[in-house]
Motif scaffolding. Structure first.
Motif, PDB file in Angstrom:
ATOM      1  N   LEU A  90      -1.401 -13.585   2.882  1.00 24.56           N
ATOM      2  CA  LEU A  90      -0.354 -12.454   2.586  1.00 24.56           C
ATOM      3  C   LEU A  90       0.809 -12.737   3.703  1.00 24.56           C
ATOM      4  N   LYS A  91       0.235 -13.175   5.042  1.00 23.53           N
ATOM      5  CA  LYS A  91       1.383 -13.344   6.032  1.00 23.53           C
ATOM      6  C   LYS A  91       2.238 -14.598   5.683  1.00 23.53           C
ATOM      7  N   LYS A  92       1.697 -15.652   4.953  1.00 23.78           N
ATOM      8  CA  LYS A  92       2.395 -16.860   4.603  1.00 23.78           C
ATOM      9  C   LYS A  92       3.249 -16.772   3.454  1.00 23.78           C
ATOM     10  N   TRP A  93       2.404 -16.188   2.455  1.00 22.19           N
ATOM     11  CA  TRP A  93       3.210 -16.108   0.952  1.00 22.19           C
ATOM     12  C   TRP A  93       4.015 -14.740   0.580  1.00 22.19           C
ATOM     13  N   THR A  98       0.729 -12.875  -3.343  1.00 20.38           N
ATOM     14  CA  THR A  98      -0.489 -12.695  -2.875  1.00 20.38           C
ATOM     15  C   THR A  98      -1.124 -11.910  -4.116  1.00 20.38           C
ATOM     16  N   MET A  99      -0.320 -10.840  -4.674  1.00 22.06           N
ATOM     17  CA  MET A  99      -0.954  -9.710  -5.589  1.00 22.06           C
ATOM     18  C   MET A  99      -0.997 -10.770  -6.968  1.00 22.06           C
ATOM     19  N   ILE A 100      -0.129 -11.753  -7.317  1.00 18.50           N
ATOM     20  CA  ILE A 100      -0.153 -12.514  -8.353  1.00 18.50           C
ATOM     21  C   ILE A 100      -1.441 -13.390  -8.532  1.00 18.50           C
ATOM     22  N   THR A 101      -1.764 -13.840  -7.090  1.00 17.42           N
ATOM     23  CA  THR A 101      -2.949 -14.830  -6.919  1.00 17.42           C
ATOM     24  C   THR A 101      -4.075 -14.226  -7.198  1.00 17.42           C
ATOM     25  N   GLY A 102      -4.098 -12.967  -6.717  1.00 17.55           N
ATOM     26  CA  GLY A 102      -5.368 -11.980  -7.166  1.00 17.55           C
ATOM     27  C   GLY A 102      -5.597 -11.593  -8.212  1.00 17.55           C
ATOM     28  N   LEU A 103      -4.606 -11.355  -9.211  1.00 16.66           N
ATOM     29  CA  LEU A 103      -4.566 -11.006 -10.561  1.00 16.66           C
ATOM     30  C   LEU A 103      -5.314 -12.172 -11.278  1.00 16.66           C
ATOM     31  N   PHE A 130     -18.495 -12.580  -7.700  1.00 12.70           N
ATOM     32  CA  PHE A 130     -18.031 -13.159  -6.464  1.00 12.70           C
ATOM     33  C   PHE A 130     -16.441 -13.565  -6.395  1.00 12.70           C
ATOM     34  N   ILE A 131     -15.958 -14.361  -7.676  1.00 11.94           N
ATOM     35  CA  ILE A 131     -14.626 -14.599  -7.799  1.00 11.94           C
ATOM     36  C   ILE A 131     -13.755 -13.552  -8.171  1.00 11.94           C
ATOM     37  N   ILE A 132     -14.504 -12.466  -8.795  1.00 14.23           N
ATOM     38  CA  ILE A 132     -13.731 -11.420  -8.892  1.00 14.23           C
ATOM     39  C   ILE A 132     -13.637 -10.615  -7.811  1.00 14.23           C
ATOM     40  N   GLY A 133     -14.454 -10.584  -6.907  1.00 18.11           N
ATOM     41  CA  GLY A 133     -14.392 -10.047  -5.474  1.00 18.11           C
ATOM     42  C   GLY A 133     -13.256 -10.517  -4.800  1.00 18.11           C
ATOM     43  N   CYS A 134     -13.284 -11.921  -4.853  1.00 21.41           N
ATOM     44  CA  CYS A 134     -12.057 -12.514  -4.012  1.00 21.41           C
ATOM     45  C   CYS A 134     -10.732 -12.250  -4.548  1.00 21.41           C
ATOM     46  N   GLY A 135     -10.544 -12.059  -5.710  1.00 24.19           N
ATOM     47  CA  GLY A 135      -9.239 -11.686  -6.500  1.00 24.19           C
ATOM     48  C   GLY A 135      -8.843 -10.145  -6.065  1.00 24.19           C
ATOM     49  N   LEU A 136      -9.952  -9.257  -6.009  1.00 24.10           N
ATOM     50  CA  LEU A 136      -9.693  -7.819  -5.518  1.00 24.10           C
ATOM     51  C   LEU A 136      -9.379  -7.691  -3.979  1.00 24.10           C
ATOM     52  N   THR A 137      -9.816  -8.620  -3.307  1.00 29.68           N
ATOM     53  CA  THR A 137      -9.320  -8.695  -1.819  1.00 29.68           C
ATOM     54  C   THR A 137      -8.222  -9.149  -1.655  1.00 29.68           C
ATOM     55  N   LEU A 138      -7.748 -10.142  -2.515  1.00 27.98           N
ATOM     56  CA  LEU A 138      -6.327 -10.319  -2.266  1.00 27.98           C
ATOM     57  C   LEU A 138      -5.323  -9.133  -2.784  1.00 27.98           C
ATOM     58  N   LEU A 139      -5.744  -8.524  -3.552  1.00 23.02           N
ATOM     59  CA  LEU A 139      -4.915  -7.411  -4.331  1.00 23.02           C
ATOM     60  C   LEU A 139      -4.966  -6.080  -3.328  1.00 23.02           C
ATOM     61  N   GLU A 140      -6.243  -5.902  -2.993  1.00 22.40           N
ATOM     62  CA  GLU A 140      -6.102  -4.766  -2.018  1.00 22.40           C
ATOM     63  C   GLU A 140      -5.438  -5.024  -0.402  1.00 22.40           C
ATOM     64  N   THR A 141      -5.679  -6.267  -0.051  1.00 21.77           N
ATOM     65  CA  THR A 141      -5.054  -6.558   1.146  1.00 21.77           C
ATOM     66  C   THR A 141      -3.806  -6.716   1.388  1.00 21.77           C
ATOM     67  N   SER A 142      -3.053  -6.610  -0.066  1.00 22.86           N
ATOM     68  CA  SER A 142      -1.452  -6.619  -0.270  1.00 22.86           C
ATOM     69  C   SER A 142      -1.181  -5.377  -0.748  1.00 22.86           C
ATOM     70  N   ALA A 143      -1.646  -4.779  -1.843  1.00 22.81           N
ATOM     71  CA  ALA A 143      -1.387  -3.635  -2.286  1.00 22.81           C
ATOM     72  C   ALA A 143      -1.708  -2.403  -1.501  1.00 22.81           C
ATOM     73  N   ASN A 144      -2.508  -2.174  -0.547  1.00 24.00           N
ATOM     74  CA  ASN A 144      -2.713  -1.143   0.225  1.00 24.00           C
ATOM     75  C   ASN A 144      -1.418  -0.932   1.330  1.00 24.00           C
ATOM     76  N   PRO A 145      -1.310  -1.942   2.075  1.00 21.24           N
ATOM     77  CA  PRO A 145      -0.178  -1.686   2.862  1.00 21.24           C
ATOM     78  C   PRO A 145       1.203  -1.600   2.392  1.00 21.24           C
ATOM     79  N   TYR A 146       1.216  -2.173   1.067  1.00 22.04           N
ATOM     80  CA  TYR A 146       2.530  -2.319   0.601  1.00 22.04           C
ATOM     81  C   TYR A 146       2.906  -0.910  -0.016  1.00 22.04           C
ATOM     82  N   PRO A 235      10.837  -6.174  -3.893  1.00 21.87           N
ATOM     83  CA  PRO A 235      11.354  -6.189  -2.494  1.00 21.87           C
ATOM     84  C   PRO A 235       9.998  -6.661  -1.737  1.00 21.87           C
ATOM     85  N   GLU A 236      10.444  -7.745  -0.774  1.00 25.28           N
ATOM     86  CA  GLU A 236       9.578  -7.953   0.339  1.00 25.28           C
ATOM     87  C   GLU A 236       9.536  -7.133   1.370  1.00 25.28           C
ATOM     88  N   VAL A 237       8.421  -6.697   2.024  1.00 20.43           N
ATOM     89  CA  VAL A 237       8.334  -5.920   3.136  1.00 20.43           C
ATOM     90  C   VAL A 237       7.988  -6.876   4.509  1.00 20.43           C
TER      91      VAL A 237
END
Length: 437
Positions: A90-93, A98-103, A130-146, A235-237
Motif C-alpha cells: 500500500l505504501k509503495k503502490w 493495492t485494491m486491484i491486486t487484492g481483487l 488462504f489465497i482468498i484471505g491474502c486478497g482480502l487483506t490487501l482489500l481491507e488494508t487499502s479500502a478501510n483507510p481510503y 484520487p490517491e491519498v
C-alpha cells in the motif's frame, strides 16, 4: 475521527486534473467512495460464505469440529501473515493498485475451488481460502483507510459504518447463495460406515461439487470489478507532514496507546463474530432442533439483522459518540451470549440472531477509533488493525476444541464470544482514549 494535526495534512491527488485536488472534505470524491463501497460488499460475501462452507465441507470432507474451523484459520491466518506485506504494498503502490491486486488474488482463490471439489481435497480448499484471505487483506488494508480519509475527518467513523453497511448487505445475500451449496442431506457416522466405498465417495463428491458454480461466478465478478478499477481514475491519498515527508512507520505506530487497545479489541471482535457465524447453523440444528435449510434461513435472519444494525448504527452515530455506542452494544451482546449458552430451544437461535444486530457496528467503529489522530501512522496503523483479524483464525479453533471436549455441545462454545464482548466493552469505556502528551 481521524483528526488532522497541524503537523500534517491529508491531500488527495486528482489524476484527472493532474494536480492536487481538494483536502479531505471535497465532495467530488463521491464516485470513488461508491467504488470502494463495492469492495466492502465483496469481502463481506467471502466471509459470509465461509459460515456456510464450514458445515458443508464438514460433511463433504467428513471432518470434526476442530478440523472444520481450519476454514476460518486459513482465511484469517492470511490476514496475519499478509498484513505487513499489504502495508508495504500500500505504501509503495498506493490505494488503487493495492485494491486491484487484492481483487485478482481473491478471484484466483475462488477459481481454485473447482480443482478442490473435483479432487475432494480439503487441503486444496484450505489453500484456496488462504489465497482468498491474502486478497482480502490487501482489500481491507487499502479500502478501510481510503473510506475513512476520503471525506471530512470528523465523519470518518460515520463514513466507515456507511461503507460497512454494504458489507452487511452481503450477509443475507450469502444465505441465498447458500441454498445452492447446501444439499439438505446429512448422514451419521454409522450411516456412512454402512455405505459401500463407492456410494460413500460419490456422496462426498456430490456434496463438494455444489461449491463450484457459485465460486466460478464470484471469481468472474471479481475480475470484472478489477478491470473497472483499472480503467477508472481514482484520487490517491497522501499524508504529508509539515516538512513534506511522510514519517509513518509500522512499529512506530504502536506508540499510540489507543491504537494498541484497538488492535486488541479488533482481535477479539473478529474472533467473536467468526465464532458466532461459524457454528450458527449447527447451533440452530442442535439447540433449536431445526433442519439444515431452516437453520440456513435463520442464518439469513442473522445477516438481515446485521445489515439493519449497520443502518441503525450509522444513524445513531450522528447523535451518540462512537465509543459509547460500542460499549452499549458490547453489553447487550454479552447478555445475548449468556442466553445462547444457557437457553433452550428457539430462544438460543433468537439470541444468536440478535447478535447480528449488535455486532454490526463494532468492526468499523473500532477501526475508526484506532486510527483517530495518528496522522502519518494511519497506513501502518491500518495494517496493525488488519493483522489483528487473526483473531478469526485462533478463537474459532479454540471454540471448536471446547465443543469437541464437551461432547459436541455447541452452546458451551459460545462462552468464548462472551469473553470477547467484555474486552470490547473495556475498549469502548477506556481503551479508546487518546493519550495526550
Amino acid at each position: 475521527m481521524n483528526h488532522i494535526t497541524e503537523a500534517e495534512a491529508i491531500v488527495l491527488i486528482d489524476p484527472a486534473a493532474g494536480n492536487k485536488g481538494d483536502t479531505a472534505t471535497g465532495k467530488k470524491y463521491l464516485v470513488p467512495f461508491i467504488l470502494v463501497v463495492s469492495l466492502f460488499f465483496l469481502w463481506g460475501m467471502a466471509h459470509n460464505l465461509d459460515s456456510i462452507l464450514i458445515p458443508h465441507l464438514k460433511k463433504a470432507c467428513n471432518l470434526n469440529n476442530r478440523e472444520s474451523t481450519l476454514i476460518d484459520t486459513s482465511v484469517f491466518l492470511a490476514y496475519f501473515l499478509m498484513a505487513i506485506p499489504a502495508g508495504m504494498i500500500l505504501k509503495k503502490w498506493g490505494y488503487k493498485s493495492t485494491m486491484i491486486t487484492g481483487l485478482l488474488a481473491f478471484a484466483f482463490g475462488a477459481f481454485l475451488f473447482v480443482p478442490a471439489a473435483n479432487n475432494l481435497s480439503y487441503l486444496t480448499f484450505l489453500t484456496a481460502l488462504f489465497i482468498i484471505g491474502c486478497g482480502l487483506t490487501l482489500l481491507e488494508t487499502s479500502a478501510n483507510p481510503y473510506a475513512a480519509i476520503l471525506g471530512s475527518p470528523d465523519k470518518a467513523a460515520w463514513r466507515l459504518n456507511l461503507a460497512a453497511t454494504f458489507n452487511g448487505l452481503a450477509a443475507p445475500l450469502a444465505t441465498i447463495v447458500g441454498r445452492f451449496i447446501l444439499s439438505g442431506k446429512s448422514h451419521t457416522q454409522d450411516e456412512l460406515a454402512a455405505m459401500t466405498d463407492t456410494v460413500r465417495n460419490n456422496y462426498f463428491l456430490t456434496e463438494a461439487a455444489t461449491v463450484k458454480t457459485p465460486y466460478i461466478i464470484l471469481g468472474t465478478v471479481l475480475v470484472s470489478v478489477a478491470l473497472l478499477f483499472y480503467f477508472m481514475k481514482l484520487p490517491e491519498v497522501k499524508t504529508i507532514s509539515k516538512d513534506g515527508i511522510s514519517k509513518g512507520s509500522f512499529l512506530g505506530a504502536l506508540k499510540h496507546k489507543h491504537l494498541r487497545w484497538a488492535v486488541i479489541a479488533q482481535f477479539f471482535y473478529v474472533g467473536a463474530q467468526v465464532c458466532v457465524t461459524s457454528f450458527f447453523i449447527r447451533a440452530a440444528q442442535q439447540a433449536g432442533g431445526f433442519d439444515e435449510y431452516t437453520a440456513l434461513y435463520y442464518l439469513g435472519l442473522y445477516g438481515t439483522l446485521f445489515l439493519v444494525g449497520r443502518f441503525v448504527g450509522t444513524l445513531l452515530l450522528r447523535y451518540i459518540s462512537s465509543n459509547k455506542l460500542l460499549a452499549i452494544y458490547a453489553v447487550i451482546s454479552a447478555l445475548l451470549s449468556i442466553v445462547a449458552i444457557f437457553g433452550d430451544g428457539a430462544y438460543v437461535v433468537y439470541a444468536l440472531g440478535g447478535l447480528g444486530f449488535f455486532m454490526s457496528i463494532m468492526f468499523p467503529t473500532i477501526f475508526a477509533l484506532g486510527i483517530d489522530g495518528i496522522g502519518d501512522d494511519t497506513k501502518p496503523g491500518s495494517s496493525w488493525l488488519i493483522m489483528s483479524i487473526v483473531g478469526g483464525a485462533i478463537l474459532p479453533y479454540a471454540m471448536g476444541t471446547l465443543i469437541d471436549f464437551n461432547g459436541d455441545n455447541i452452546q458451551i462454545g459460545y462462552s468464548i464470544p462472551l469473553v470477547c464482548y467484555l474486552i470490547i466493552l473495556y475498549f469502548g469505556l477506556k481503551g479508546y482514549k487518546i493519550a495526550h502528551k
